[in-house]
Design an enzyme around this catalytic site. Structure first.
Site, PDB file in Angstrom:
ATOM      1  N   ASP A  62     -12.978 -10.603   6.185  1.00  0.00           N
ATOM      2  CA  ASP A  62     -11.921 -10.528   6.800  1.00  0.00           C
ATOM      3  C   ASP A  62     -11.614  -9.449   7.662  1.00  0.00           C
ATOM      4  OD1 ASP A  62      -9.080 -11.556   7.369  1.00  0.00           O
ATOM      5  OD2 ASP A  62      -8.133 -10.406   5.575  1.00  0.00           O
TER       6      ASP A  62
ATOM      7  N   VAL B 293       0.850  -1.112  -0.107  1.00  0.00           N
ATOM      8  CA  VAL B 293       0.009   0.138   0.050  1.00  0.00           C
ATOM      9  C   VAL B 293       0.748   1.397  -0.094  1.00  0.00           C
ATOM     10  CG1 VAL B 293      -1.849   1.117   1.056  1.00  0.00           C
ATOM     11  CG2 VAL B 293      -1.622  -1.198   1.535  1.00  0.00           C
TER      12      VAL B 293
ATOM     13  N   LYS C 129      -3.434   0.335  -3.212  1.00  0.00           N
ATOM     14  CA  LYS C 129      -2.981  -0.806  -2.945  1.00  0.00           C
ATOM     15  C   LYS C 129      -2.966  -1.587  -4.288  1.00  0.00           C
ATOM     16  CE  LYS C 129      -4.451  -3.036   0.447  1.00  0.00           C
ATOM     17  NZ  LYS C 129      -4.879  -3.828   1.535  1.00  0.00           N
TER      18      LYS C 129
END
Ligand SMILES: *[C@@H]1O[C@H](CO)[C@@H](O)[C@H](O)[C@H]1NC(C)=O
Ligand SMILES: *[C@@H]1O[C@H](CO)[C@@H](O)[C@H](O)[C@H]1NC(C)=O
Ligand SMILES: *[C@@H]1O[C@H](CO)[C@@H](O)[C@H](O)[C@H]1NC(C)=O
Ligand SMILES: *[C@@H]1O[C@H](CO)[C@@H](O)[C@H](O)[C@H]1NC(C)=O
Ligand SMILES: *[C@@H]1O[C@H](CO)[C@@H](O)[C@H](O)[C@H]1NC(C)=O
Ligand SMILES: *[C@@H]1O[C@H](CO)[C@@H](O)[C@H](O)[C@H]1NC(C)=O
Ligand SMILES: *[C@@H]1O[C@H](CO)[C@@H](O)[C@H](O)[C@H]1NC(C)=O
Ligand SMILES: *[C@@H]1O[C@H](CO)[C@@H](O)[C@H](O)[C@H]1NC(C)=O
Length: 662
Positions: free
Chosen positions: A476, A364, A379
């Protein structure tokens, strides 16, 4: 008027597929109505001349027989077929005895010569590709200028070329007489006269003969001008190749013509051209020879081509540097697409000084968009296969429309070969895990801030699960995916990214994507992320934020410890009740969310209500109290040590999380 053209094309030219025998012999006595593939300046004049170059400088012209011909006996075999071809050419320069560049007969695997250069490159190759075996090119050059860069022998020679302009063999244009003397007669390529050329190739011996003569000499001289062997099977690999002509102009204009052409595959003697019926070369009076030009020309021409080459090289380099992958279906996502060039500039060429961190999915970088001066985080996600890309981009774009103050705003994307770039709002305070674990961090989070973070993430997740037009499963949720903005508001990032790695994996082996300690036990056997598995992860996250401990910790004595178990221990000991109410709520809610049974977990709306204190949190069931999460997860098929992840770069971050260490 009698037809000037006797089109003896045996078979129907381009109408038939290449492999038919009838297609492999043709005669063009003039090219009226001929169906050739023409490019650049090439054209067929009204009286049937194939004109490769017109009076324009620095351009190319090509003409090919419409279908490729099979040169190998059988596809991919090294055994080659013989062929024989005859053609009549003429070069008309602007000046007497002084030509622009020459022309060539070509056998090439591809008929795409867009990257070739004009001038002395004859439209065949460029300075970058000259001599490269990937050209798959065989040519007979009729070269009118001495270019020392190609070791040319003279300014009036014929050469056999393989993949480039350094001839395998070359000689001055001319022919040997058939009489006993065998005398050699010079011919001038730029004489403005028609010349006949015969090229014969024997597939057995790989011998190639080139013979030429003035058009008045209708019989092919016995002794060829050039004779050499060329392993055509390695030049024209595979199966078929195109046959045709190439030419190019340089600084001086000139015109290159083909008057007639016959070709016979497997034959040893191409059908004779009827030289009396061929169209006539135009008659023009040349300008007198210019001495200055003669001296200046080769230098100027070389300099120009060099300059053109340099510019082309610079442009190609630039193009490669900023090359992107774009497909038709992306048109609808246009507004969300960033130009790679802009991202490159914004991040100072993705320099290390702009590197914010290396996450599970890639690096990133911080950047500032030149046009709007907006600070962004870019990213870079490595992505090998195109599989699932379309769905993923569609999802990325639809996610880009998500707007919530507890979600990191996705601004758009860009795609390159093997790489996806996602552009987000820049979060000046970095990721939450830094503040939880990095003791160098300037900001230590107070309990109030922690509680606010938890509530913020809960609201973000609620929005994803229930308040947006479609359900988005985050997959996530974890502290390192929670970012803090200027005002220390928590913003959930990276949603949906895990999806990218779900696509294209073998459906029989469930690759679970996620992070150990945050993964609900049922993922071990279903492998299917759901709202409930997000809630589980959120539970682990709550415990993590409240306790300041990783969800899986390695302890000195007994190996791993799951945070849920650790809190359960404390709870069993009655220690949880001792903490402040809010913290107790967070811990108990964390446990409830991380309940082993998906059905027992609350929904995000309830979670928010519990956090707000609107609804009292129910007591945890006594059975839960007796449970061990790690044992349960192992029962469900998780092996926390050897977990299978589809992408190794992901594994790296996951393993560091697993071992609980930095
Ligand atoms: C020569 O060919 C080029 C490319 O097709 C074309 O643009 C140009 O107008 C032609 N020039 C003449 C004089 O016909
Ligand atoms: C010839 O070789 C090419 C590339 O190696 C392959 O794709 C093709 O199938 C082969 N053709 C035959 C008929 O073997
Ligand atoms: C011809 O080759 C160039 C690159 O040299 C490529 O950009 C172009 O798309 C090709 N054209 C065709 C019709 O294949
Ligand atoms: C030949 O061309 C290929 C493909 O364009 C390239 O990868 C290779 O580096 C070239 N080889 C040389 C010697 O220039
Ligand atoms: C043919 O031309 C070359 C180069 O111009 C010259 O060296 C040679 O002597 C000439 N041969 C004859 C027979 O005129
Ligand atoms: C090339 O010319 C030589 C000499 O005339 C002759 O013996 C040979 O057969 C020819 N080869 C081809 C392929 O025509
Ligand atoms: C020609 O090249 C092919 C493949 O490149 C090779 O297998 C064959 O032996 C060569 N033939 C000759 C006569 O050198
Ligand atoms: C060659 O062309 C001329 C003129 O078109 C014609 O009269 C003659 O019959 C042709 N010869 C052959 C052998 O076809």
């Amino acid at each position: 008027m009698p037809p000037l053209l006797l089109l003896l094309v045996v078979g129907l030219g381009g109408l038939l597929p290449a492999a038919t025998a009838a297609d492999e012999q043709f005669v063009f006595n003039g090219f009226k109505g001929a169906n050739l593939i023409l490019d650049g300046m090439a054209t067929v004049t009204p009286d049937g001349l194939l004109q490769l170059t017109n009076a324009t400088t620095q351009l190319k012209g090509h003409a090919f027989y419409p279908s490729p011909l099979r040169f190998h006996r059988t596809p991919n075999s090294t055994a080659m077929r013989s062929f024989s071809t005859a053609f009549v050419i003429g070069i008309i320069g602007a000046y007497e005895d002084l030509s622009s560049h020459g022309m060539a007969f070509v056998v090439a695997k591809s008929n795409n010569f867009t990257s070739a250069l004009p001038g002395q490159f004859l439209g065949l190759v460029s300075s970058a590709t000259n001599g490269n075996a990937t050209n798959h090119l065989f040519a007979i050059e009729f070269d009118t200028i001495l270019n020392s860069e190609f070791d040319d022998m003279s300014g009036n020679h014929v050469g056999v070329d393989v993949n480039g302009l350094h001839s395998v063999v070359a000689d001055n244009a001319g022919y040997y007489s058939d009489d006993a003397t065998g005398a050699f007669t010079n011919m001038s390529l730029v004489s403005r006269k028609a010349m006949q050329v015969w090229v014969d190739f024997d597939g057995q011996t790989m011998q190639v003969n080139v013979t030429m003569a003035p058009i008045e000499v209708t019989r092919r001289p016995n002794k060829p001008l050039l004779s050499t062997t060329v392993n055509l099977s390695s030049v024209i690999d595979g199966d078929t190749a195109y046959v045709g002509f190439s030419s190019a102009s340089g600084i001086l204009f000139c015109r290159h013509y083909v008057l007639g052409w016959s070709f016979d595959m497997d034959g040893s003697s191409a059908p004779a051209l009827n030289t009396s019926s061929l169209p006539k070369l135009p008659v023009t009076t040349p300008k007198p020879r210019s001495k200055t030009l003669e001296i200046v020309l080769p230098i100027a021409s070389a300099a120009l081509v060099f300059a053109v080459g340099a510019v082309v090289f610079a442009l190609l380099r630039r193009r490669r540097m900023y090359a992107e992958v774009k497909e038709d279906w992306e048109a609808t996502f246009g507004p969300h697409r960033f130009a790679y060039k802009d991202l490159h500039h914004a991040t100072d060429g993705f320099s290390d000084t702009n590197l914010l961190g290396i996450g599970g999915f890639g690096r990133v970088y911080r950047g500032v968009l030149a046009s709007s001066k907006v600070e962004v985080a870019v990213k870079k996600v490595a992505h090998g296969s195109r599989q699932g890309m379309r769905e993923f981009v569609a999802e990325v774009v639809s996610i880009g429309r998500l707007r919530h103050r507890n979600l990191v705003q996705l601004l758009g994307y860009c795609r390159r070969k093997g790489e996806l770039l996602l552009v987000y709002d820049y979060m000046p305070n970095g990721s939450l895990d830094k503040h939880l674990y990095d003791h160098q961090s300037k900001i230590t989070l107070s309990w109030a801030q922690r509680f606010r973070v938890i509530k913020g993430v809960a609201l973000g997740l609620l929005y994803l699960h229930e308040d947006w037009e479609q359900v988005v499963v985050h997959r996530d949720v974890k502290a390192s995916n929670v970012l803090l903005d200027k005002e220390m508001n928590a913003r959930l990032g990276d949603f949906g990214l895990a999806r990218l790695y779900d696509h294209g994996t073998d459906p029989h082996t469930t690759h679970v994507v996620g992070t150990m300690g945050y993964m609900a036990p049922e993922l071990g056997h279903t492998g299917k992320a759901s709202k409930a598995s997000d809630v589980f992860a959120f539970g682990a996250f709550m415990l993590e934020v409240a306790c300041g401990r990783k969800p899986v910790v390695v302890q000195q004595d007994d190996g791993r410890m799951v945070l849920v178990d650790w809190v359960l221990d404390r709870w069993r000991a009655g220690a949880v009740a001792d903490t402040v109410d809010e913290a107790s709520l967070v811990l108990r809610l964390g446990l409830l969310c991380s309940h082993p049974l998906p059905g027992a977990r609350p929904g995000m709306r309830q979670v928010v209500q519990y956090l707000d204190g609107d609804v009292p949190l129910p007591e945890l069931s006594p059975t839960y109290k007796g449970l061990n999460m790690l044992a349960l997860m192992q029962d469900q098929g998780f092996d926390p040590y050897i977990m299978s992840f589809p992408i190794t770069s992901m594994g790296a971050s996951t393993i560091s999380d697993l071992s609980g260490g930095r």
